[in-house]
Design an enzyme around this catalytic site. Structure first.
Site, PDB file in Angstrom:
ATOM      1  N   ARG A  51     -32.592  -8.799  29.884  1.00  0.00           N
ATOM      2  CA  ARG A  51     -32.804  -7.286  29.932  1.00  0.00           C
ATOM      3  C   ARG A  51     -34.326  -7.185  30.627  1.00  0.00           C
ATOM      4  O   ARG A  51     -34.628  -6.165  31.225  1.00  0.00           O
ATOM      5  CB  ARG A  51     -33.252  -6.642  28.362  1.00  0.00           C
ATOM      6  CG  ARG A  51     -31.727  -6.482  27.956  1.00  0.00           C
ATOM      7  CD  ARG A  51     -31.874  -5.607  26.851  1.00  0.00           C
ATOM      8  NE  ARG A  51     -32.471  -6.475  25.820  1.00  0.00           N
ATOM      9  CZ  ARG A  51     -32.383  -6.076  24.480  1.00  0.00           C
ATOM     10  NH1 ARG A  51     -31.902  -5.385  23.972  1.00  0.00           N
ATOM     11  NH2 ARG A  51     -32.926  -7.014  23.416  1.00  0.00           N
ATOM     12  N   LYS A 146     -23.792 -23.088  18.471  1.00  0.00           N
ATOM     13  CA  LYS A 146     -23.744 -22.889  17.091  1.00  0.00           C
ATOM     14  C   LYS A 146     -24.790 -22.051  16.560  1.00  0.00           C
ATOM     15  O   LYS A 146     -25.779 -21.871  17.645  1.00  0.00           O
ATOM     16  CB  LYS A 146     -23.878 -24.110  16.291  1.00  0.00           C
ATOM     17  CG  LYS A 146     -25.057 -24.857  16.579  1.00  0.00           C
ATOM     18  CD  LYS A 146     -25.608 -25.751  15.447  1.00  0.00           C
ATOM     19  CE  LYS A 146     -26.581 -25.122  14.512  1.00  0.00           C
ATOM     20  NZ  LYS A 146     -27.726 -25.056  15.117  1.00  0.00           N
ATOM     21  N   HIS A 176     -24.676 -30.093  20.391  1.00  0.00           N
ATOM     22  CA  HIS A 176     -25.510 -31.229  21.192  1.00  0.00           C
ATOM     23  C   HIS A 176     -25.745 -32.476  20.787  1.00  0.00           C
ATOM     24  O   HIS A 176     -25.763 -33.451  21.507  1.00  0.00           O
ATOM     25  CB  HIS A 176     -26.892 -30.382  21.777  1.00  0.00           C
ATOM     26  CG  HIS A 176     -27.947 -30.510  20.806  1.00  0.00           C
ATOM     27  ND1 HIS A 176     -28.110 -29.753  19.565  1.00  0.00           N
ATOM     28  CD2 HIS A 176     -28.767 -31.505  20.651  1.00  0.00           C
ATOM     29  CE1 HIS A 176     -29.145 -30.245  18.855  1.00  0.00           C
ATOM     30  NE2 HIS A 176     -29.618 -31.264  19.487  1.00  0.00           N
ATOM     31  N   GLU A 214     -36.224 -34.252  10.228  1.00  0.00           N
ATOM     32  CA  GLU A 214     -37.154 -33.747  11.051  1.00  0.00           C
ATOM     33  C   GLU A 214     -38.600 -33.370  10.301  1.00  0.00           C
ATOM     34  O   GLU A 214     -38.720 -33.226   9.223  1.00  0.00           O
ATOM     35  CB  GLU A 214     -36.623 -32.481  11.468  1.00  0.00           C
ATOM     36  CG  GLU A 214     -35.327 -32.348  12.181  1.00  0.00           C
ATOM     37  CD  GLU A 214     -34.837 -31.021  12.534  1.00  0.00           C
ATOM     38  OE1 GLU A 214     -35.345 -30.752  13.843  1.00  0.00           O
ATOM     39  OE2 GLU A 214     -34.238 -30.142  11.717  1.00  0.00           O
ATOM     40  N   ASP A 233     -27.049 -24.760   9.204  1.00  0.00           N
ATOM     41  CA  ASP A 233     -27.740 -24.985  10.556  1.00  0.00           C
ATOM     42  C   ASP A 233     -27.510 -26.414  10.755  1.00  0.00           C
ATOM     43  O   ASP A 233     -27.397 -26.912  12.091  1.00  0.00           O
ATOM     44  CB  ASP A 233     -29.249 -24.897  10.413  1.00  0.00           C
ATOM     45  CG  ASP A 233     -29.936 -25.047  11.473  1.00  0.00           C
ATOM     46  OD1 ASP A 233     -29.665 -24.586  12.753  1.00  0.00           O
ATOM     47  OD2 ASP A 233     -31.028 -25.973  11.603  1.00  0.00           O
ATOM     48  N   HIS A 238     -23.802 -30.588  13.173  1.00  0.00           N
ATOM     49  CA  HIS A 238     -24.172 -32.036  13.478  1.00  0.00           C
ATOM     50  C   HIS A 238     -23.554 -33.161  12.620  1.00  0.00           C
ATOM     51  O   HIS A 238     -23.173 -34.154  13.193  1.00  0.00           O
ATOM     52  CB  HIS A 238     -25.864 -31.928  13.634  1.00  0.00           C
ATOM     53  CG  HIS A 238     -26.179 -31.031  14.672  1.00  0.00           C
ATOM     54  ND1 HIS A 238     -25.669 -30.483  15.846  1.00  0.00           N
ATOM     55  CD2 HIS A 238     -27.243 -30.199  14.606  1.00  0.00           C
ATOM     56  CE1 HIS A 238     -26.284 -29.408  16.292  1.00  0.00           C
ATOM     57  NE2 HIS A 238     -27.354 -29.464  15.708  1.00  0.00           N
ATOM     58  N   LYS A 336     -36.224 -30.307   6.954  1.00  0.00           N
ATOM     59  CA  LYS A 336     -37.307 -29.958   7.932  1.00  0.00           C
ATOM     60  C   LYS A 336     -38.697 -30.564   6.888  1.00  0.00           C
ATOM     61  O   LYS A 336     -38.408 -30.570   5.786  1.00  0.00           O
ATOM     62  CB  LYS A 336     -37.601 -28.583   7.982  1.00  0.00           C
ATOM     63  CG  LYS A 336     -36.241 -28.008   8.866  1.00  0.00           C
ATOM     64  CD  LYS A 336     -36.647 -27.210  10.209  1.00  0.00           C
ATOM     65  CE  LYS A 336     -35.428 -26.709  11.021  1.00  0.00           C
ATOM     66  NZ  LYS A 336     -34.931 -27.692  12.113  1.00  0.00           N
TER      67      LYS A 336
HETATM   68  C1  BG6 Z   1     -30.318 -27.630  16.126  1.00  0.00           C
HETATM   69  C2  BG6 Z   1     -30.919 -26.786  14.694  1.00  0.00           C
HETATM   70  O1  BG6 Z   1     -29.057 -27.402  16.236  1.00  0.00           O
HETATM   71  O2  BG6 Z   1     -30.812 -28.862  16.125  1.00  0.00           O
HETATM   72  C3  BG6 Z   1     -32.313 -27.105  14.655  1.00  0.00           C
HETATM   73  O3  BG6 Z   1     -30.625 -25.507  14.921  1.00  0.00           O
HETATM   74  C4  BG6 Z   1     -32.831 -28.530  14.669  1.00  0.00           C
HETATM   75  O4  BG6 Z   1     -32.920 -26.582  13.256  1.00  0.00           O
HETATM   76  C5  BG6 Z   1     -32.172 -29.230  16.064  1.00  0.00           C
HETATM   77  O5  BG6 Z   1     -34.230 -28.702  14.741  1.00  0.00           O
HETATM   78  C6  BG6 Z   1     -32.324 -30.687  15.920  1.00  0.00           C
HETATM   79  O6  BG6 Z   1     -32.009 -31.333  17.178  1.00  0.00           O
HETATM   80  P1  BG6 Z   1     -32.652 -32.625  17.736  1.00  0.00           P
HETATM   81  O7  BG6 Z   1     -31.790 -32.782  19.004  1.00  0.00           O
HETATM   82  O8  BG6 Z   1     -33.982 -32.341  17.975  1.00  0.00           O
HETATM   83  O9  BG6 Z   1     -32.355 -33.575  16.561  1.00  0.00           O
END
Ligand code: BG6
Length: 487
Positions: A51, A146, A176, A214, A233, A238, A336
């Site tokens: 935007r 996602k 990813h 993480e 999430d 994943h 986290k």
């Molecule tokens: C994302 C999540 O899909 O993956 C995040 O929404 C997370 O919360 C992230 O931090 C982790 O990805 P990576 O590649 O850093 O392990």
């Protein structure tokens, strides 16, 4: 030797949300690196849509400031910048779509990638607008991130909305994790070696652990995260994808439908965890230290210190009800603000059936295969060996290490680099098919429902720890330990 990069057809990549976090942190650096390596053909263009009132020049300046640190050399950086353009358009409104069509039509016949780096609520409306503007041509593909929905019903709704405009073969649902080098290596390890597959079942495997830990907290994503939590999430996508790759039967070929047909069989064989006590532990971090710095607790990080029952950690024991895996627990854990940033898959083999060695030789430790996804990608196989030297026979478990950084020199491409070019190539093998996403939600919905009925608050854990003690108890109750706690 085959070439290291496979050329792709010239393409236009249209990024909705081109000034957003995902674009700045992942998509633009990924496209730049592929361009730098000569994989982006001349005439390919990148359009940012947002935007914000910006023209091409001001967008290039924005990218120079925000993404410029990724540049590897000035020549390829300038070439990359020249591909960028920006169109100001409200993705929810009706203006500007004609202009987009005109711009794309300037080079007819190119592959068109519409990357929706937006809130999922916009996937349906943007798809409808693209369709209305005549942009959903056969050479178009749409890419969505996602979370696809919040539960099965909302995922179906979003999939239906996209499906009204784009065929399934044009729809790329990104996870990813599937683009990470070591994750793809898992497929190579299993199916390009004869060593492991005969042992890859309940006969020889005691259990499997999948950890994605993480150290980061909310990273400014409180609005989204507080409505999602770790199960939605991370586990729904994943961790379940990693589990599928460990557990799937050998696909007929490494092609999209063969691989995804096998993954969905695993998802459908997951045992519900709803009814079983202690099979699902949820936690939420309190203040502590992460990466050597004092950090606030989750609720303090939320604006206004809002009370919340969202889980920032989850550990679960999952069973797969099929011939290969009956009786083998898969322990999954993610969170986290944990003690370290590490993602790994641990395959714990069973002990030998009988030890021929005297007690003085020391105990026998069962073999363990550790696949490290990040950091320090690599594979370690723990084997029992004889300690060299005199003094009788002494046995010791030693790691046989394959560190990818030492074995393969050069830069490791980021997951998005591989995945974006797979979209251009029209190869959906590493993307989630609609039925996969929905099967994952079907399983997760039941677990979440059971949790919600229990009405229990997540268990607190200190930032910088390995999660609530109940997560340690979850695995220790079965006579096992989490990998980092054992080593
Ligand atoms: C994302 C999540 O899909 O993956 C995040 O929404 C997370 O919360 C992230 O931090 C982790 O990805 P990576 O590649 O850093 O392990």
């Amino acid at each position: 030797m085959p070439p290291k990069t496979i050329p792709v057809d010239p393409f236009d990549c249209v990024i909705f949300g081109g000034t957003g976090d995902l674009s700045v942190r992942k998509l633009l650096p990924a496209l730049y690196h592929r361009d730098h390596d000569g994989q982006v053909p001349p005439r390919s263009r990148i359009f940012s849509i947002s935007r914000k009132p910006m023209d091409a020049e001001s967008y290039r300046r924005f990218v120079e400031e925000r993404v410029g640190r990724h540049k590897a050399d000035p020549e390829s950086w300038d070439r990359f910048l020249a591909r960028l353009d920006h169109l100001s358009l409200d993705a929810g409104g009706s203006d500007g779509w004609e202009t987009l069509r005109h711009r794309l039509d300037e080079i007819p016949g190119q592959v068109r990638v519409f990357y929706l780096a937006t809130a999922p609520a916009l996937y349906g409306p943007v798809s409808a607008r693209l369709g209305g503007a005549g942009l959903a041509t056969p050479e178009a593909r749409v890419v969505v991130e996602k979370p696809i929905g919040h539960d099965l019903a909302s995922a179906k709704r979003i999939n239906d909305e996209i499906g009204r405009v784009f065929a399934e073969s044009q729809t790329y649902r990104i996870d990813h994790y599937l683009g990470k080098e070591t994750v793809q290596n898992l497929i190579a390890l299993r199916f390009a070696n004869s060593l492991f597959e005969p042992l890859w079942s309940a006969t020889w495997i005691d259990h499997v652990q999948i950890t994605v830990a993480e150290t980061v907290g909310l990273e400014g994503r409180a609005d989204y995260y507080d409505t999602a939590g770790a199960l939605r999430d991370m586990v729904q996508n994943h961790l379940l994808q990693l589990l599928c790759l460990v557990a799937l039967e050998p696909p007929r070929a490494f092609d999209a439908d063969a691989v995804r047909d096998e993954k969905i069989k695993v998802l459908r064989a997951l045992e519900p965890i709803g009814g079983e006590e202690h099979a699902l532990i949820r936690g939420q971090y309190r203040r502590g230290a992460a990466d050597g710095q004092a950090v606030p607790g989750y609720q303090e990080e939320l604006s206004g210190g809002k009370a919340s029952r969202t889980e920032t950690f989850v550990a679960l024991r999952v069973g797969i009800a099929n011939w290969r895996w009956a009786g083998v627990p898969f322990y999954l854990r993610t969170g986290k603000r944990l003690a370290a940033r590490t993602s790994e898959i641990v395959i714990q083999f069973k002990a030998v059936p009988h030890s021929i060695f005297p007690r003085s030789a020391g105990g026998l430790e069962p073999n363990r295969l550790v696949i490290r996804l990040q950091p320090d990608e690599g594979i370690t196989l723990h084997l029992m060996t004889k300690e060299p030297g005199p003094g009788g026979l002494r046995l010791k478990s030693v790691p046989l290490d394959l560190s990818f950084a030492e074995t393969f020199t050069g830069r490791f491409p980021e997951a998005y680099e591989r995945l974006l070019l797979d979209v251009v190539r029209g190869n959906p093998t590493l993307f989630m098919r609609r039925d996969e996403v929905e099967a994952a939600w079907t399983w997760l919905d039941a677990s979440i429902r059971a949790w919600e009925e229990g009405n229990e608050a997540p268990k607190p854990y200190m930032a910088g720890s390995w999660g609530p003690t109940a997560a340690t108890a979850l695995i220790e109750r079965d006579g096992r330990t989490w990998h980092e706690e054992a080593s």
